[in-house]
Scaffold this motif. Sequence first.
Motif, PDB file in Angstrom:
ATOM      1  N   THR A 253      -7.988   2.362   4.724  1.00  0.00           N
ATOM      2  CA  THR A 253      -8.234   0.943   4.466  1.00  0.00           C
ATOM      3  C   THR A 253      -6.979   0.097   4.616  1.00  0.00           C
ATOM      4  N   PRO A 254      -7.124  -1.105   5.159  1.00  0.00           N
ATOM      5  CA  PRO A 254      -6.003  -2.038   5.083  1.00  0.00           C
ATOM      6  C   PRO A 254      -5.999  -2.720   3.718  1.00  0.00           C
ATOM      7  N   MET A 255      -4.840  -3.289   3.350  1.00  0.00           N
ATOM      8  CA  MET A 255      -4.813  -4.213   2.217  1.00  0.00           C
ATOM      9  C   MET A 255      -5.116  -5.592   2.778  1.00  0.00           C
ATOM     10  N   HIS A 256      -6.053  -6.298   2.173  1.00  0.00           N
ATOM     11  CA  HIS A 256      -6.334  -7.684   2.555  1.00  0.00           C
ATOM     12  C   HIS A 256      -6.156  -8.560   1.323  1.00  0.00           C
ATOM     13  N   ASN A 257      -5.229  -9.484   1.410  1.00  0.00           N
ATOM     14  CA  ASN A 257      -4.967 -10.398   0.294  1.00  0.00           C
ATOM     15  C   ASN A 257      -4.841  -9.658  -1.031  1.00  0.00           C
ATOM     16  N   PHE A 258      -3.957  -8.679  -0.992  1.00  0.00           N
ATOM     17  CA  PHE A 258      -3.483  -7.926  -2.169  1.00  0.00           C
ATOM     18  C   PHE A 258      -4.507  -6.946  -2.734  1.00  0.00           C
ATOM     19  N   THR A 259      -5.651  -6.813  -2.074  1.00  0.00           N
ATOM     20  CA  THR A 259      -6.660  -5.893  -2.615  1.00  0.00           C
ATOM     21  C   THR A 259      -7.448  -5.252  -1.468  1.00  0.00           C
TER      22      THR A 259
ATOM     23  N   VAL B 175      -3.567   3.635   2.749  1.00  0.00           N
ATOM     24  CA  VAL B 175      -3.518   2.171   2.669  1.00  0.00           C
ATOM     25  C   VAL B 175      -2.532   1.649   3.706  1.00  0.00           C
ATOM     26  N   ARG B 176      -3.035   0.794   4.618  1.00  0.00           N
ATOM     27  CA  ARG B 176      -2.148   0.123   5.588  1.00  0.00           C
ATOM     28  C   ARG B 176      -1.924  -1.302   5.091  1.00  0.00           C
ATOM     29  N   SER B 177      -0.667  -1.750   5.121  1.00  0.00           N
ATOM     30  CA  SER B 177      -0.394  -3.129   4.705  1.00  0.00           C
ATOM     31  C   SER B 177       0.730  -3.687   5.565  1.00  0.00           C
ATOM     32  N   GLY B 178       0.730  -5.015   5.706  1.00  0.00           N
ATOM     33  CA  GLY B 178       1.753  -5.655   6.543  1.00  0.00           C
ATOM     34  C   GLY B 178       3.134  -5.559   5.918  1.00  0.00           C
ATOM     35  N   GLY B 179       3.188  -5.592   4.594  1.00  0.00           N
ATOM     36  CA  GLY B 179       4.458  -5.475   3.884  1.00  0.00           C
ATOM     37  C   GLY B 179       4.337  -4.416   2.813  1.00  0.00           C
ATOM     38  N   ALA B 180       5.499  -4.031   2.261  1.00  0.00           N
ATOM     39  CA  ALA B 180       5.465  -3.026   1.190  1.00  0.00           C
ATOM     40  C   ALA B 180       4.644  -3.561   0.019  1.00  0.00           C
TER      41      ALA B 180
ATOM     42  N   CYS C  13     -12.390   1.423   6.921  1.00  0.00           N
ATOM     43  CA  CYS C  13     -12.574   0.076   6.374  1.00  0.00           C
ATOM     44  C   CYS C  13     -11.853  -1.011   7.153  1.00  0.00           C
ATOM     45  N   SER C  14     -11.118  -0.657   8.198  1.00  0.00           N
ATOM     46  CA  SER C  14     -10.365  -1.678   8.941  1.00  0.00           C
ATOM     47  C   SER C  14     -11.299  -2.471   9.845  1.00  0.00           C
ATOM     48  N   PRO C  15     -11.028  -3.788  10.017  1.00  0.00           N
ATOM     49  CA  PRO C  15     -11.827  -4.547  10.999  1.00  0.00           C
ATOM     50  C   PRO C  15     -11.633  -4.019  12.425  1.00  0.00           C
ATOM     51  N   HIS C  16     -10.543  -3.248  12.645  1.00  0.00           N
ATOM     52  CA  HIS C  16     -10.324  -2.657  13.979  1.00  0.00           C
ATOM     53  C   HIS C  16     -11.080  -1.335  14.125  1.00  0.00           C
ATOM     54  N   ALA C  17     -11.734  -0.914  13.052  1.00  0.00           N
ATOM     55  CA  ALA C  17     -12.537   0.323  13.045  1.00  0.00           C
ATOM     56  C   ALA C  17     -11.762   1.479  13.693  1.00  0.00           C
TER      57      ALA C  17
ATOM     58  N   ARG D 289       7.237  -7.055  -2.399  1.00  0.00           N
ATOM     59  CA  ARG D 289       7.387  -8.475  -2.749  1.00  0.00           C
ATOM     60  C   ARG D 289       6.017  -9.108  -2.944  1.00  0.00           C
ATOM     61  N   GLN D 290       5.050  -8.284  -3.278  1.00  0.00           N
ATOM     62  CA  GLN D 290       3.685  -8.769  -3.480  1.00  0.00           C
ATOM     63  C   GLN D 290       3.015  -7.869  -4.511  1.00  0.00           C
ATOM     64  N   PRO D 291       2.021  -8.393  -5.222  1.00  0.00           N
ATOM     65  CA  PRO D 291       1.309  -7.529  -6.163  1.00  0.00           C
ATOM     66  C   PRO D 291       0.368  -6.591  -5.417  1.00  0.00           C
TER      67      PRO D 291
ATOM     68  N   ARG E  26     -10.178   1.725  16.279  1.00  0.00           N
ATOM     69  CA  ARG E  26      -8.940   1.388  16.996  1.00  0.00           C
ATOM     70  C   ARG E  26      -7.773   1.101  16.048  1.00  0.00           C
ATOM     71  N   SER E  27      -8.010   1.133  14.739  1.00  0.00           N
ATOM     72  CA  SER E  27      -6.899   0.907  13.809  1.00  0.00           C
ATOM     73  C   SER E  27      -5.912   2.072  13.944  1.00  0.00           C
ATOM     74  N   ALA E  28      -4.650   1.773  13.658  1.00  0.00           N
ATOM     75  CA  ALA E  28      -3.622   2.812  13.826  1.00  0.00           C
ATOM     76  C   ALA E  28      -3.926   4.014  12.916  1.00  0.00           C
TER      77      ALA E  28
HETATM   78  C1  LIG Z   1      -7.320 -11.056   6.183  1.00  0.00           C
HETATM   79  C2  LIG Z   1      -6.043 -10.257   6.088  1.00  0.00           C
HETATM   80  C3  LIG Z   1      -5.350 -10.254   4.905  1.00  0.00           C
HETATM   81  C4  LIG Z   1      -4.181  -9.500   4.797  1.00  0.00           C
HETATM   82  N1  LIG Z   1      -3.545  -9.453   3.591  1.00  0.00           N
HETATM   83  C5  LIG Z   1      -2.432  -8.702   3.450  1.00  0.00           C
HETATM   84  C6  LIG Z   1      -1.781  -8.585   2.181  1.00  0.00           C
HETATM   85  O1  LIG Z   1      -2.196  -9.122   1.174  1.00  0.00           O
HETATM   86  N2  LIG Z   1      -0.672  -7.824   2.115  1.00  0.00           N
HETATM   87  C7  LIG Z   1      -0.155  -7.172   3.194  1.00  0.00           C
HETATM   88  O2  LIG Z   1       0.866  -6.493   3.064  1.00  0.00           O
HETATM   89  N3  LIG Z   1      -0.767  -7.232   4.395  1.00  0.00           N
HETATM   90  C8  LIG Z   1      -1.886  -7.986   4.551  1.00  0.00           C
HETATM   91  N4  LIG Z   1      -2.517  -8.046   5.762  1.00  0.00           N
HETATM   92  C9  LIG Z   1      -1.983  -7.272   6.890  1.00  0.00           C
HETATM   93  C10 LIG Z   1      -2.713  -5.934   7.069  1.00  0.00           C
HETATM   94  O3  LIG Z   1      -2.798  -5.194   5.874  1.00  0.00           O
HETATM   95  C11 LIG Z   1      -1.942  -5.107   8.092  1.00  0.00           C
HETATM   96  O4  LIG Z   1      -1.961  -5.800   9.332  1.00  0.00           O
HETATM   97  C12 LIG Z   1      -2.481  -3.714   8.258  1.00  0.00           C
HETATM   98  O5  LIG Z   1      -1.608  -2.996   9.061  1.00  0.00           O
HETATM   99  C13 LIG Z   1      -3.847  -3.727   8.894  1.00  0.00           C
HETATM  100  O6  LIG Z   1      -4.302  -2.409   8.981  1.00  0.00           O
HETATM  101  P1  LIG Z   1      -5.477  -2.015  10.004  1.00  0.00           P
HETATM  102  O7  LIG Z   1      -4.888  -2.145  11.386  1.00  0.00           O
HETATM  103  O8  LIG Z   1      -5.804  -0.622   9.622  1.00  0.00           O
HETATM  104  O9  LIG Z   1      -6.590  -2.978   9.790  1.00  0.00           O
HETATM  105  C14 LIG Z   1      -3.679  -8.780   5.906  1.00  0.00           C
HETATM  106  C15 LIG Z   1      -4.400  -8.798   7.113  1.00  0.00           C
HETATM  107  C16 LIG Z   1      -5.568  -9.523   7.204  1.00  0.00           C
HETATM  108  C17 LIG Z   1      -6.334  -9.496   8.497  1.00  0.00           C
END
Ligand SMILES: Cc1cc2nc3c(=O)[nH]c(=O)nc-3n(C[C@H](O)[C@H](O)[C@H](O)COP(=O)(O)O)c2cc1C
Length: 202
Positions: free
Chosen positions: A88-94, A133-138, A9-13, A145-147, A15-17
Amino acid sequence: MARLLYLECSPHAGRSAGAQMLRPILDEFEAKGVRVTTRILSGPTLEPISTHYARAITSPGQPNDNAFAGSEQLIGELEHSDGVLINTPMHNFTVPAALKLWIDYVLRIGRTFVSTPDGKVGLLQDKPVLVLVRSGGACTGDDARQPDFLTPYLRHVLHTIGIGSVQFNYLAGREPPDHMWADARRNVYSFLNLLSSNGASA
Ligand SMILES: Cc1cc2nc3c(=O)[nH]c(=O)nc-3n(C[C@H](O)[C@H](O)[C@H](O)COP(=O)(O)O)c2cc1C
C-alpha cells in the motif's frame, strides 16, 4: 498447502514499484505450491458504500441481507487465507481510499467483531500479515517530517477483527535506496518462507 491473500492497494496496481518487486517473488512461491489470491483494490473493483449496505450494517438481526454479498466475498478471502501481504502507498498520512473501502466492507459488527462492554472483540482467527508501505517521504524514524496515521490505524483495524500478528516494512522516498529494497525483499522472503512451511506442516 499455504494460502496467501495479496492486497494490492496502489492506484498504479500491478505497475506500482512495490507490485513489480513482489510479482516475481509471488510467482516463485506459487510455483512451490503457495496458493495466492490477488485482490487489486484500486479502480472500480469495489462499489462505494451504499445506503443499502450502511442501513444493513447498522440494523441488528439481518445477517443474511443481500447487501452483504460483496462484503462476504472479501471476508471469505481473508478467512480462507493463512497469511496476508498488503502492498500500500501512504496517502495523506494514512491508508489510501481503496484500502479504506476494503476495511469498511471487512469490519462488520456481528460478523468479524462483536461489541462488548470492554470494547470490540475480533471473531477471525489470527494470521500473519506483512504490510509494505510506500511513501513519498519518510514517515517513521528520526527523518520523518510527517505524522504516520497509517501504521496505528491499520494495526488497530486488524486487531479489531482478531488479527494481531502484523509487521510493517517502509519504503520511503521517491526512489528508495537499494538497501531499503533489499530489506523489503528479505522481509517478504522470510514471511513467505514461514507461511509455506506452516502450510506444509498443517
Ligand atoms: C493522493 C496522494 C497522497 C499522498 N500522500 C502522501 C503522504 O501523506 N505522505 C507521503 O510520504 N507520500 C504521500 N504520497 C506519495 C506516495 O505515497 C508515493 O508516491 C508512493 O511512492 C506511491 O506508491 P505507489 O507507487 O505504490 O502507489 C501521496 C500520493 C498521492 C497520490
